[in-house]
Design an enzyme around this catalytic site. Structure first.
Site, PDB file in Angstrom:
ATOM      1  CG  HIS A 306      -2.043   0.996   1.136  1.00  0.00           C
ATOM      2  ND1 HIS A 306      -1.880   2.330   1.443  1.00  0.00           N
ATOM      3  CD2 HIS A 306      -3.345   0.849   0.767  1.00  0.00           C
ATOM      4  CE1 HIS A 306      -3.040   2.952   1.273  1.00  0.00           C
ATOM      5  NE2 HIS A 306      -3.935   2.095   0.858  1.00  0.00           N
ATOM      6  CG  ASP A 363      -7.778  -2.011  -2.626  1.00  0.00           C
ATOM      7  OD1 ASP A 363      -8.897  -1.537  -2.441  1.00  0.00           O
ATOM      8  OD2 ASP A 363      -6.727  -1.344  -2.543  1.00  0.00           O
TER       9      ASP A 363
END
Length: 428
Positions: A306, A363
């Site tokens: 991330h 995600d």
């Protein structure tokens, strides 16, 4: 909170800049008078080292892997709270008592229906229009239907607009989906929870009774909680920038939805599913892992690591358990889930991924959950928008009520042609 100033010397300049200190996080150099005192701008593409506002809503510590809404750790909210309570926390800053929560629920459910004329608005879109295109248009059009909540200088109208947006976004999202598949719109059922009502509007049809599955309802609620806000990301900054001009709240949220539509922002879980489909089978995983490790190969594994979190994404920890619960509950036989689970195992054990901290992010898991629940990939970013609306309206409300807020006006480093004289056609 001010602290010792920062002194800058050099290039013919000798100045002191105020340094501000928040309740937590890095100190901030106040450069508001920098141009006036030096004749120079600062250069920060993407504003990644610039605090564009002061906020009390969401705090992220990327190094420690922490996410807090109003000081409450996301793990505690995911375990003990529900999405409506999280919306209240984001808007008002504190946990509601029983009476406050009941009133808030009543106020929100009072606005879940949309104006009946809005139903006909959908017929102007092609059947194959992307749901996000519909969301941008319809949410922006709400300003044409609800004139009584567009005055941003009226605190009551600001609150009514905030409630309307949180309440109506799931209704509009489900209508966008139903329109795309040629099914009738389903009216809200205010006897259900926020997540349960959304699932019913999405998947029920008039011909068959629909019973909300508690496991899926809780998974949907968790996805909403985990995506409710994420500090000053691209879409939130867009909402604030649009709002700084005095634009009405519906236009501001439509702008946020448009920004979220970008694949680098809201489309990550969809990109992750596309990657899993490209891999297709477990036996091909070594080939793609090898490509991911090859610096000369542009291929990247989506759903790992991330930009903000240099450690494990705290939302992914919650989503991981939920993903396994949903898959077990539904008993879905899908080879893509086998690929996903094997990739997860590799990422958590392979030294390359562990050393680079390329852990599965939110995600990765949310895409798996949504696919298992029956959502088409075109709806993934729409669901992100449904959840993030609560954060957007909270950030917008905070921005409007900040007396120091000014209209956004970034500057630039101009590298074009300097001033020159126009040449007549005959002389060129």
């Amino acid at each position: 909170m001010p602290t010792d100033p920062l002194r800058l010397s050099g290039n013919g300049i000798d100045i002191e800049l105020p340094v501000m200190e928040g309740s937590v996080g890095p100190k901030v150099v106040d450069i508001r008078k920098f141009y006036a005192e030096t004749g120079m701008f600062t250069f920060d593409p993407g504003f990644t080292a610039t605090a564009s506002c002061e906020s009390q809503i969401t705090y992220i510590d990327g190094d420690l892997g922490e996410l807090q809404y109003r000081g409450f750790p996301i793990e505690q909210l995911a375990e003990h709270s529900d999405f409506m309570e999280v919306c209240y926390i984001l808007l008002f800053g504190e946990l509601p008592n029983t009476a406050e929560k009941e009133k808030f629920l009543s106020d929100i459910t009072n606005h879940t229906m949309v104006h009946e004329q809005l139903h006909r608005f959908f017929s102007g879109f092609r059947r194959d229009a992307h749901p996000m295109a519909i969301m941008v248009g319809v949410v922006g059009a709400l300003a044409a239907f609800y004139h009584d909540s567009t005055d941003i200088n009226d605190p009551h109208q600001r609150m009514v607009a905030s409630y309307r947006l949180i309440a109506k976004i799931p209704t509009i999202a489900s209508m966008a989906y139903k329109y795309s598949v040629g099914q009738p719109f389903v009216y809200p059922d205010n006897s259900l929870s926020y997540a349960g009502n959304f699932l019913k509007m999405m998947f029920s049809v008039p011909a068959t009774p629909y019973i909300v599955n508690p496991t899926l309802e809780r998974a949907m609620d968790l996805i909403f909680i985990l995506h409710a806000d994420h500090e000053q990301n691209a879409s939130t900054s867009t909402v604030r920038l649009a709002g700084s001009s005095g634009a009405n709240p519906f236009a501001c949220i439509a702008a946020g939805i448009a920004c979220l539509w970008g694949p680098a922002h809201g489309g990550a879980n969809e990109a992750c599913l596309n990657m899993l489909e490209e891999i297709a089978t477990v036996d091909r995983i070594p080939e793609f892992v090898a490509r991911a490790k090859d610096k000369a190969d542009p291929f990247r594994l989506m759903g790992f690591g991330h930009r903000v979190y240099k450690n494990f994404d705290p939302r992914a920890t919650v989503m991981r358990d939920t993903a396994h619960e949903v898959l077990e509950e539904l008993g879905v036989d899908d080879p893509l889930f086998d690929v996903a689970m094997e990739l997860e195992k590799i990422a958590l054990e392979d030294p390359y991924f562990v050393e680079k901290k390329l852990y599965p992010n939110v995600d990765f898991y949310s895409g798996i959950i949504l696919r298992a629940m029956g959502f088409p990939t075109s709806m993934f970013t729409v669901l992100f928008a449904v959840a993030r609306t609560s954060g957007w309206v909270s950030q917008w409300k905070e921005m409007v009520e900040d007396p120091r807020q000014k209209i956004g006006r970034p500057r630039q480093l101009f590298t074009g042609t300097p001033k020159r004289d126009f040449v007549q056609m005959a002389d060129r």
